[in-house]
Write a protein that holds these residues in place. Structure first.
Motif, mmCIF file in Angstrom:
data_model
loop_
_atom_site.group_PDB
_atom_site.id
_atom_site.type_symbol
_atom_site.label_atom_id
_atom_site.label_comp_id
_atom_site.label_asym_id
_atom_site.label_seq_id
_atom_site.Cartn_x
_atom_site.Cartn_y
_atom_site.Cartn_z
ATOM 1 N N ILE A 1 21.683 -62.392 -45.143
ATOM 2 C CA ILE A 1 20.581 -63.436 -44.636
ATOM 3 C C ILE A 1 20.419 -64.280 -45.759
ATOM 4 N N VAL A 2 20.307 -65.502 -45.439
ATOM 5 C CA VAL A 2 20.211 -66.821 -46.091
ATOM 6 C C VAL A 2 18.616 -67.401 -45.919
ATOM 7 N N LYS B 1 18.175 -71.751 -52.175
ATOM 8 C CA LYS B 1 18.516 -70.856 -51.254
ATOM 9 C C LYS B 1 18.925 -69.446 -51.713
ATOM 10 N N MET B 2 18.265 -68.375 -51.235
ATOM 11 C CA MET B 2 18.961 -67.101 -51.693
ATOM 12 C C MET B 2 19.621 -66.462 -50.523
ATOM 13 N N LYS B 3 20.602 -65.696 -51.211
ATOM 14 C CA LYS B 3 21.606 -65.017 -50.100
ATOM 15 C C LYS B 3 21.614 -63.500 -50.357
ATOM 16 N N GLY C 1 24.059 -57.134 -47.116
ATOM 17 C CA GLY C 1 23.807 -55.494 -47.234
ATOM 18 C C GLY C 1 23.405 -54.921 -45.817
ATOM 19 N N VAL C 2 23.014 -53.693 -45.784
ATOM 20 C CA VAL C 2 22.450 -53.002 -44.675
ATOM 21 C C VAL C 2 21.017 -53.064 -44.808
ATOM 22 N N VAL C 3 20.145 -54.142 -44.432
ATOM 23 C CA VAL C 3 18.843 -54.242 -44.809
ATOM 24 C C VAL C 3 18.045 -55.076 -43.407
ATOM 25 N N GLU D 1 11.440 -69.260 -45.893
ATOM 26 C CA GLU D 1 12.057 -69.870 -44.638
ATOM 27 C C GLU D 1 13.183 -69.241 -44.485
ATOM 28 N N ILE D 2 13.422 -68.661 -43.115
ATOM 29 C CA ILE D 2 14.767 -67.887 -43.059
ATOM 30 C C ILE D 2 15.693 -69.204 -42.335
#
Length: 119
Positions: free
Chosen positions: A6-7, A49-51, A54-56, A72-73
């Motif tokens: 997920i970024v 930007k956050m990355k 995992g399984v989430v 914002e995705i």
């Protein structure tokens, strides 16, 4: 669920906000009934930007972050091959749950001589 990447673009201003965002996301892997597992959290401060890998569930991650920051995705998809970049990776936060206690109580007969011991 399979492992995802997920970024997100998170409006974090400084290192203290970045640390609080890491903690807010890492809390998700601490819930037992949630069955979420976060493998890594990284953030590029110049792009904001956050990355998260995992399984989430991506919506739970965004829900945790949008309480304090504008989120914002950018991208949600399967985990790509391990690519090294100039991002800082943080895997040191353990799952956090304030109701878990790590205190242990041990009593000994020598400390309380009036205790009754039945054989």
């Amino acid at each position: 669920m399979s492992e995802k990447e997920i970024v997100m673009r998170v409006d974090v201003d400084d290192d203290d906000g970045r640390r609080r965002a890491f903690i807010a996301v890492s809390v998700l892997s601490g819930h037992i009934k949630n069955s979420a597992r976060i493998n890594s959290i990284s953030m590029a401060m110049k792009d904001k930007k956050m990355k998260v890998t995992g399984v989430v569930d991506p919506f739970r991650v965004v829900d945790k972050l949008k309480k304090h920051w504008h989120v914002e995705i950018v991208h949600v998809g399967p985990k790509e091959a391990d690519s090294k970049s100039s991002e800082e990776t943080l895997n040191t936060y353990p799952p956090y749950n304030p109701y878990w206690t790590n205190s242990y109580m041990e009593t000994r007969k020598e400390e309380y001589p009036s205790t009754c011991v039945i054989f």
